[in-house]
Scaffold this active site. Structure first.
Site, PDB file in Angstrom:
ATOM      1  N   ALA A  55       0.858  -1.179   0.000  1.00 49.79           N
ATOM      2  CA  ALA A  55       0.000   0.000   0.000  1.00 49.79           C
ATOM      3  C   ALA A  55       0.897   1.233   0.000  1.00 49.79           C
ATOM      4  O   ALA A  55       1.574   1.513   0.986  1.00 49.79           O
ATOM      5  CB  ALA A  55      -0.902  -0.004   1.228  1.00 49.79           C
ATOM      6  N   MET A  56       0.907   1.975  -1.106  1.00 47.97           N
ATOM      7  CA  MET A  56       1.840   3.087  -1.275  1.00 47.97           C
ATOM      8  C   MET A  56       1.092   4.423  -1.242  1.00 47.97           C
ATOM      9  O   MET A  56       0.272   4.706  -2.108  1.00 47.97           O
ATOM     10  CB  MET A  56       2.604   2.942  -2.592  1.00 47.97           C
ATOM     11  N   SER A  57       1.406   5.236  -0.241  1.00 49.54           N
ATOM     12  CA  SER A  57       0.763   6.547  -0.106  1.00 49.54           C
ATOM     13  C   SER A  57       1.508   7.629  -0.868  1.00 49.54           C
ATOM     14  O   SER A  57       1.002   8.738  -1.023  1.00 49.54           O
ATOM     15  CB  SER A  57       0.691   6.936   1.368  1.00 49.54           C
ATOM     16  N   GLY A  58       2.724   7.329  -1.310  1.00 47.98           N
ATOM     17  CA  GLY A  58       3.555   8.336  -1.936  1.00 47.98           C
ATOM     18  C   GLY A  58       4.554   8.954  -0.973  1.00 47.98           C
ATOM     19  O   GLY A  58       5.386   9.774  -1.362  1.00 47.98           O
ATOM     20  N   GLY A  59       4.492   8.570   0.282  1.00 46.37           N
ATOM     21  CA  GLY A  59       5.428   9.061   1.281  1.00 46.37           C
ATOM     22  C   GLY A  59       6.664   8.189   1.380  1.00 46.37           C
ATOM     23  O   GLY A  59       6.766   7.131   0.742  1.00 46.37           O
ATOM     24  N   VAL A  60       7.596   8.600   2.212  1.00 45.39           N
ATOM     25  CA  VAL A  60       8.870   7.891   2.306  1.00 45.39           C
ATOM     26  C   VAL A  60       8.709   6.515   2.945  1.00 45.39           C
ATOM     27  O   VAL A  60       9.401   5.555   2.559  1.00 45.39           O
ATOM     28  CB  VAL A  60       9.911   8.745   3.072  1.00 45.39           C
ATOM     29  N   LEU A  96      -4.142   4.382  -3.448  1.00 43.90           N
ATOM     30  CA  LEU A  96      -5.564   4.681  -3.463  1.00 43.90           C
ATOM     31  C   LEU A  96      -5.790   6.174  -3.686  1.00 43.90           C
ATOM     32  O   LEU A  96      -5.222   6.996  -2.979  1.00 43.90           O
ATOM     33  CB  LEU A  96      -6.210   4.279  -2.126  1.00 43.90           C
ATOM     34  N   CYS A 123     -10.146   4.891   8.345  1.00 49.07           N
ATOM     35  CA  CYS A 123      -9.585   4.645   7.021  1.00 49.07           C
ATOM     36  C   CYS A 123      -8.822   3.320   6.998  1.00 49.07           C
ATOM     37  O   CYS A 123      -8.970   2.526   6.070  1.00 49.07           O
ATOM     38  CB  CYS A 123      -8.666   5.799   6.632  1.00 49.07           C
ATOM     39  N   GLY A 171       3.587   0.781   5.309  1.00 48.85           N
ATOM     40  CA  GLY A 171       4.673   1.523   5.935  1.00 48.85           C
ATOM     41  C   GLY A 171       4.377   1.961   7.348  1.00 48.85           C
ATOM     42  O   GLY A 171       5.060   2.853   7.878  1.00 48.85           O
ATOM     43  N   CYS A 182      -5.539  13.747   5.994  1.00 51.42           N
ATOM     44  CA  CYS A 182      -5.266  13.987   4.578  1.00 51.42           C
ATOM     45  C   CYS A 182      -6.286  14.897   3.910  1.00 51.42           C
ATOM     46  O   CYS A 182      -5.948  15.656   3.011  1.00 51.42           O
ATOM     47  CB  CYS A 182      -5.156  12.657   3.827  1.00 51.42           C
TER      48      CYS A 182
END
Length: 379
Positions: A24-29, A50, A118, A142, A215
């Site tokens: 699951a990739m949020s775009g954060g590090v 997502l 969430c 993460g 968010c």
């Protein structure tokens, strides 16, 4: 690393190259490092991001979780490490399962924690099911929390780095979900270690700042979001003391939270006053001295129990609890009422305990997370 040489680093009995992992990739590090690390180890990684709301809409903010920039960043990490990446449109699901309840809870005078909902209703439910549909052997995130194997199966434990621990936001994770989930960052002792890994993998997000707010709430301004979602919600009313004496007026109950001291607009009084109650029906903000905030008995519902025995097997048990994410666990007694309801008695009174927040259970003598529940009515 597992002790059994027959298991891979994710605890599964086959080579990494034959183990599919949805990340699951949020775009954060954090999630980017998880995906990159697993790809480097040879796993069959599939990145999924997502889209939780229209990132061009007024609700979103620049740099918000899963907004346009974050989707771009996640895709770039996937390209760098050479694994497939997909963006799934979960806008309707997120609005119905998270945003609408957030607005309604706030209007009812509660202090909701939408990040928990969430995780519970979107990431660890719908996304997890999507991972299974993709024939993944497990799903990795993460989050800073640890999954450890106990005598009776997988257990949830606090992160090694107490400052980053996210167990408060994951208390509703079920045993079945825990069997399928993996949290590769939970053993790290600092965020600096995570960023160092991102640098080593050459990720563009290595220096990306952490998101500090919910968010979909720009700049932490809850009231502004509620007014957009529920027009007319900010109706004016009275600020009163515990005896009903009017001390001033307010511009809407949604602008206040339990325990608030600043910004009440009733200066000139001898002693400081705090918000001790929000009466939505009367449109009143009740203020009083700090000692009125002290709470020892905390009623809970929607309890999720992760202990080895049954929740109702004992009339009461000693545990430790968090009633706020930023505070350490404190001693308490848990008294089950049913499989989903309980009361917690705090050994030392806490201030500002509010309906809508979570009360998370911990083992009194180690890092294990035993579940938790939702605080559902006033003191």
């Amino acid at each position: 690393m597992p002790l059994d040489p027959a298991l891979n680093s994710l605890g599964l009995p086959k080579p990494p190259s034959e183990t599919r992992v949805v990340v699951a990739m949020s775009g954060g590090v954090d999630s980017s490092v998880v995906a990159a690390q697993l790809a480097e180890e040879g796993y069959d990684v599939v990145g999924v991001t997502l889209q939780l709301y229209d990132h061009g809409a007024a609700l979103a903010k620049k740099g918000a979780c899963c907004a346009g920039r974050d989707i771009h960043d996640a895709r770039r990490v996937a390209e760098t490490m050479g694994f497939p990446h997909y963006v799934l449109d979960y806008e309707n699901t997120f609005r119905e399962a998270v945003i609408d309840e957030f607005a309604d809870s706030y209007l009812a005078g509660a202090t909701p924690v939408p990040c928990i909902r969430c995780n519970e209703r979107v990431k660890f439910k719908d996304l997890l099911n999507t991972a299974r549909d993709l024939d993944a052997d497990c799903m990795a995130t993460g989050h800073y929390i640890q999954r450890k194997m106990g005598d009776l199966g997988a257990e949830l434990h606090q992160a090694a780095d107490a400052a980053r621990d996210q167990s408060y936001f994951l208390f509703s994770t079920t045993k079945e979900q825990l069997d399928y989930l993996r949290f590769p960052l939970g053993h790290l002792h600092s965020k600096a270690e995570t960023r160092a890994l991102a640098q080593r993998y050459g990720l563009s997000v290595a220096d990306k700042p952490d998101s500090q707010d919910i968010c979909f709430v720009p700049n932490g301004n809850y009231a502004a979001v509620i007014e957009k979602l529920r027009p007319g919600a900010a109706e004016p009313g009275e600020i009163v003391d515990p005896n009903g004496h009017v001390l001033g007026v307010h511009k809407g109950v949604i602008h206040y939270t339990i325990g608030q001291r600043r910004g009440l607009g009733i200066g000139g009084l001898a002693d400081p006053l705090y918000v001790v109650k929000l009466d939505v029906d009367k449109r009143q903000v009740v203020v009083g001295p700090k000692e009125m905030l002290a709470t020892r008995r905390v009623p809970l519902r929607e309890v999720n129990w992760l202990g080895d025995d049954g929740l109702t097997d004992m009339a009461e048990r000693e545990i430790a609890v968090k009633v706020r994410s930023t505070r350490p666990p404190i001693p308490a007694i848990l008294r089950p009422i049913s499989q989903t309801e309980a009361e917690v008695e705090l050994m030392v009174a806490e201030e500002g305990v509010s309906p809508g927040q979570a009360c998370v259970f911990y083992a009194p003598d180690d890092s294990r997370v035993l579940g938790g529940g939702w605080i559902w009515r006033g003191r």
